[in-house]
Design an enzyme around this catalytic site. Structure first.
Site, PDB file in Angstrom:
ATOM      1  NE  ARG A  46      -2.896   0.298   3.281  1.00 37.43           N
ATOM      2  CZ  ARG A  46      -2.179   0.733   4.364  1.00 37.43           C
ATOM      3  NH1 ARG A  46      -1.505   1.775   4.553  1.00 37.43           N
ATOM      4  NH2 ARG A  46      -2.097  -0.359   5.418  1.00 37.43           N
ATOM      5  CE1 TYR A  98     -16.860  10.598 -16.067  1.00 35.27           C
ATOM      6  CE2 TYR A  98     -16.622  10.771 -13.608  1.00 35.27           C
ATOM      7  CZ  TYR A  98     -16.860  10.045 -14.702  1.00 35.27           C
ATOM      8  OH  TYR A  98     -17.003   8.607 -14.723  1.00 35.27           O
TER       9      TYR A  98
HETATM   10  C1  LIG Z   1     -13.873   9.050 -16.375  1.00 35.92           C
HETATM   11  C2  LIG Z   1     -13.558  10.600 -15.923  1.00 35.92           C
HETATM   12  C3  LIG Z   1     -13.133  10.822 -14.591  1.00 35.92           C
HETATM   13  C4  LIG Z   1     -13.285   9.607 -13.549  1.00 35.92           C
HETATM   14  O1  LIG Z   1     -12.136   8.621 -13.837  1.00 35.92           O
HETATM   15  P1  LIG Z   1     -12.618   6.820 -13.406  1.00 35.92           P
HETATM   16  O2  LIG Z   1     -11.389   6.239 -13.819  1.00 35.92           O
HETATM   17  O3  LIG Z   1     -13.620   6.574 -14.107  1.00 35.92           O
HETATM   18  O4  LIG Z   1     -12.832   6.955 -12.022  1.00 35.92           O
HETATM   19  C5  LIG Z   1     -12.717  11.949 -14.115  1.00 35.92           C
HETATM   20  N1  LIG Z   1     -12.513  13.023 -15.275  1.00 35.92           N
HETATM   21  C6  LIG Z   1     -12.773  12.842 -16.271  1.00 35.92           C
HETATM   22  C7  LIG Z   1     -12.655  13.945 -17.254  1.00 35.92           C
HETATM   23  C8  LIG Z   1     -13.363  11.505 -16.966  1.00 35.92           C
HETATM   24  O5  LIG Z   1     -13.562  11.279 -18.101  1.00 35.92           O
END
Ligand SMILES: *Cc1c(COP(=O)(O)O)cnc(C)c1O
Length: 377
Positions: A46, A98
């Site tokens: 970890r 997002y």
């Molecule tokens: C997909 C995405 C995230 C989140 O990432 P995960 O790997 O799905 O947890 C954050 N920011 C953007 C712009 C994304 O496209």
């Protein structure tokens, strides 16, 4: 080293122990200590794992920062960044981010006492107005998702420096191949490495790079304390994917330019949101601060019914969430990735029910055009 060379030889180049040209998978949780506290730099996975360390050094190198961190997802990466702050602190965040970013800030961290205000970060004055006495950071995504709004990273960084705030940039859409926010004044850059960095729809992961040693120590403390680390197998898959980032991004971009241009010339498309098009409001800023425009964009087909029909009819485009992999994907943000944003807010932002987002893959562009043509008929 130039970027494509760095993508092949950057970070830990091969395995110094054996000469293996690819860094191996250290599938291990704990490490032998000769006497108490005397070890070879690893105690427990970890805290640190050699394969994870390889991907961490690699992303730090290609983003141009001092230290990198690999997490089990983009959201784990972002959540760990937010845990650098304290109860009562306030963050100014882009309003077109997002969906999961909006959700974790407004539904989880707000509950724990970290306040957030969502603003249009493309407007520097709006960011300045949103700053309060307890503001500690500005967070932004550029180009944003799904409307591809472009924020001037340098201009926001000046505001942050003047007020002593940390600037945090989600660089998922551009990748370090096209854009390096740290060189534009950001303090922390993060990625959903699930997208372009991994590039093959086979791993969920998040990467962070920080500008200075202090932030590196602070974030390592959080990473080790909270524990959302990337496993050795996934670190290996991510390393493998990232080597071809350069050639993939060039292909994504060429195809995206061609398709966005083709769509913008059609009378049955209401609007195309791609910063690579000269008419896009963020086109000039994008040209200044990045080396490319990316392979993901949105377009409005006018209605929910028409969007649904298109998604039903396409054959080469796959109806799926996510973006940034070799295969072309198509989605309707309002009903998929951005469904967690309340309908009223979506309407305010312009995320209509007829808005279609495409992540353009690296297939032959003629096949992609023919697929869209028959889907839109
Ligand atoms: C997909 C995405 C995230 C989140 O990432 P995960 O790997 O799905 O947890 C954050 N920011 C953007 C712009 C994304 O496209």
């Amino acid at each position: 080293m130039r970027m494509k060379t760095k993508l092949i030889h950057g970070g830990v180049d091969g395995d110094p122990q054996t000469g293996a040209v690819v860094f191996p998978i250290y599938q291990v949780s704990t490490y032998k200590q000769e006497t108490i506290g005397k070890h070879k730099g690893y105690e427990y996975s970890r805290t640190g794992n050699p394969t994870r360390n390889a991907v961490e050094q690699y992303i730090a190198d290609i983003e141009g920062g001092v230290r990198g961190f690999a997490f089990s997802s983009g959201m784990a990466a972002l959540s760990s960044i937010i845990m650098l702050f304290n109860q009562g602190d306030h963050i100014v965040c882009g309003d077109d981010v997002y969906g999961g970013t909006y959700r974790v800030l407004s539904k989880v961290f707000a509950r724990l006492g970290i306040q957030v205000t969502f603003v249009d970060t493309t407007d520097v004055a709006k960011v300045e107005t949103a700053i309060q006495d307890n503001t500690k950071a500005v967070m932004l995504e550029t180009p944003s998702n799904p409307l591809m709004n472009v924020t001037d990273i340098g201009a926001i960084s000046e505001v942050c420096q003047a007020k002593g705030l940390k600037l945090i940039v989600d660089n998922t859409f551009m990748t370090p191949y096209w854009q390096n926010p740290l060189s534009l004044g950001a303090d922390i850059v993060y990625h959903s490495a699930t997208k372009y960095l991994g590039g093959h729809s086979d791993v969920v992961s998040g990467l962070v790079v920080v500008k200075d040693e202090q932030l590196g120590q602070d974030l390592h403390f959080i990473q080790n304390s909270v524990g959302g680390v990337l496993g050795p197998q996934d670190s290996f898959i991510l390393l493998r994917g990232m080597k071809t980032l350069g050639v993939r991004m060039e292909e994504h971009e060429q195809n995206a330019r061609r398709i966005s241009q083709w769509l913008s010339e059609r009378s049955d498309i209401v609007k195309v949101y791609y910063p690579g098009l000269p008419g896009h409001p963020g086109h000039d800023i994008q040209k200044q601060q990045a080396r490319g425009f990316g392979g993901t964009f949105s377009f409005d087909v006018g209605s929910a019914e028409r969007a649904e029909r298109l998604l039903d009819r396409v054959n080469i485009f796959t109806l799926a969430e996510s973006l940034g992999a070799v295969e072309s994907l198509i989605s309707v943000p309002a009903r998929m990735t951005h469904a967690s944003i309340p309908a009223e807010r979506r309407a305010q932002l312009g995320i209509t029910d007829g808005l279609v987002r495409v992540s353009i893959g690296i297939e032959d562009v003629e096949d992609l055009l023919e697929d869209l043509e028959q889907g839109l008929k």
